[in-house]
Scaffold this motif. Structure first.
Motif, PDB file in Angstrom:
ATOM      1  N   GLY A   1      -3.945   1.473   1.107  1.00 56.33           N
ATOM      2  CA  GLY A   1      -3.786   2.552   0.145  1.00 56.33           C
ATOM      3  C   GLY A   1      -3.123   2.096  -1.146  1.00 56.33           C
TER       4      GLY A   1
ATOM      5  N   GLY B   1       0.819  -1.199   0.000  1.00 56.64           N
ATOM      6  CA  GLY B   1       0.000   0.000   0.000  1.00 56.64           C
ATOM      7  C   GLY B   1       0.857   1.256   0.000  1.00 56.64           C
ATOM      8  N   PHE B   2       0.476   2.248   0.815  1.00 54.70           N
ATOM      9  CA  PHE B   2       1.269   3.475   0.917  1.00 54.70           C
ATOM     10  C   PHE B   2       2.619   3.225   1.593  1.00 54.70           C
ATOM     11  CE2 PHE B   2      -2.924   5.892   0.849  1.00 54.70           C
ATOM     12  CZ  PHE B   2      -2.733   6.331  -0.443  1.00 54.70           C
TER      13      PHE B   2
END
Length: 447
Positions: free
Chosen positions: A161, A138-139
């Motif tokens: 994310g 994700g992030f």
């Protein structure tokens, strides 16, 4: 009219400087291949050129961003392709494990191969892009997404994310996939509901994955949609040497039969409402052949059905049963852990074989869903890679258009510039000669 010597010298000097300045400007334009060298040359064109230069710079950055995004997504897609191949290998292993001719020790041998595939998948899930950024976290690109606490127990450390890259004025493209969506948030069963055997079963019944006949009706079934199929085995009154197997559909939340509304458990030795036929549909709806309940049961239809093969068992105190519940999320690594456990705990005999086959069917169903999750992520990546290809074409077209427009604004007409240069050179030479002759007009020359 009298003209002072200083005036003559001043006029000649100014003319000479003007032509020299013009010549220098023409030479600079020819050297730079540009008509507009300073804003003073053409203020309006200079302003346009400045805007175009900025647009060209931004367009070039978008092209760089698109190339970076495409490279990252191609690496992700390649990694997911390896995940797909590994899951397919595990599916083949599971099918081989279902061979009833294999002994318990041979099934354990298959588990050794399974554990190798498990480690391979765990490594792929923690792949980096070569710069230390994890593909599926994700992030949190710098955080290792999956950590193992024990075999089959894997924790996701990333987030949900998706990293975004600006590839055009109005488009931020997601270039990453959250590992939780690919490897953990996978619906078990058939994706709508999941069937499972009861570990205390003593018969050889094997439950099917079932199917949804009407999604809307299943959605309206009473929450939390936790049901069970319970079996009863009693002597046939018409032929005591034979048994009749019956079953009931029970709402586990309320402890009441869906078929006739009776409270569970029923009195010992009581037949259940429906007669079992091996492999026949077990429909979660009111049938015309159901017994008339007192008080009457409101007509019901939950829009699903399943089946059971084999011979369920029942005693005076226990009844074989199978659960039917709403599908929930199960991780790929948990599925492999459950399959490994089934391979290591296999027991021979009808009951043991049925237990193993039920576990194997569950694993195969979950593996199929896992494969679908990976393929879906690949499809999303493929669509976005197509988008970057399209953006590359657009940025190239824009680059060409900006260059063409800028050339039209500041480009130099070489033929005209060379002609002007030659003409100005001739004028400059004439100015020099005339200025030299004017210098000889002074009276001081005759003193």
């Amino acid at each position: 009219m009298r003209i002072a010597t200083t005036t003559i010298f001043s006029l000649g000097s100014n003319a000479l400087q003007m032509h020299q300045s013009d010549q220098a400007k023409l030479q600079a334009q020819l050297s730079a291949n540009r008509r507009v060298l300073t804003p003073a040359d053409d203020p309006i064109a200079s302003a346009r050129i400045l805007d175009l230069a900025q647009a060209q710079s931004i367009n070039g950055q978008y092209a760089t961003n698109s190339a970076t995004a495409d490279s990252f997504m191609r690496l992700s897609e390649s990694t997911l392709q390896q995940v797909t191949s590994t899951i397919q290998n595990v599916q083949e292993l599971a099918v081989r494990a279902g061979n009833p001719a294999l002994t318990a020790s041979e099934k354990k041998t298959l588990d050794a191969e399974l554990q190798g595939r498990y480690q391979e998948l765990l490594g792929l899930a923690n792949t980096t892009d070569g710069q230390g950024n994890y593909l599926f976290s994700g992030f949190k690109g710098d955080i290792k997404p999956f950590t193992e606490t024990s075999f089959g127990q894997v924790t996701y450390q990333g987030d949900d994310g998706k990293r975004l890259v600006q590839i055009s004025d109005g488009r931020q493209l997601p270039i990453s996939e959250a590992g939780s969506d690919i490897f953990q948030k996978i619906k078990n069963g058939n994706g709508t509901f999941v069937t499972a055997y009861n570990a205390s079963n003593t018969g050889s019944g094997i439950v099917g994955p079932g199917e949804v006949t009407d999604p809307n009706k299943w959605a309206l079934a009473p929450a939390p949609r936790d049901f069970s199929i319970r079996f009863q085995v009693l002597p046939d009154p018409a032929n005591t040497s034979k048994n009749i197997t019956t079953y009931d559909l029970v709402n586990n939340t309320t402890g009441v039969s869906l078929i006739d509304g009776a409270a569970m458990p029923r009195a010992a030795g009581t037949a259940f409402p429906r007669t079992y036929a091996e492999g026949g549909d077990i429909e979660f709806k009111q049938l015309a052949t159901d017994p008339v309940a007192v008080p009457p049961v409101v007509a019901w239809d939950y829009g699903i059905k399943t089946n059971v093969k084999g011979v369920p068992a029942a005693t005076a105190t226990t009844n074989d049963s199978f659960s039917v519940k709403t599908s929930s999320d199960v991780g790929l690594f948990a599925t492999l852990g459950a399959l490994s456990s089934a391979l290591n705990t296999y027991q021979s005999g009808p009951t043991g074989q049925a237990a193993f086959q039920n576990q194997l069917n569950t694993a195969l169903s979950n593996l199929s869903n896992s494969l679908g999750s990976v393929v879906t992520s690949q499809a999303y990546l493929g669509a976005r890679m197509n988008e970057t290809d399209s953006v590359k074409d657009t940025t190239e077209d824009m680059k060409l258009q900006y260059t063409k427009t800028r050339t039209a604004l500041e480009g130099l007409d070489y033929a005209a510039a060379i002609s002007d240069f030659a003409e100005n050179q001739m004028v400059l030479d004439a100015t020099r000669k005339s200025f030299a002759q004017v210098q000889d007009l002074s009276l001081f020359k005759y003193i």
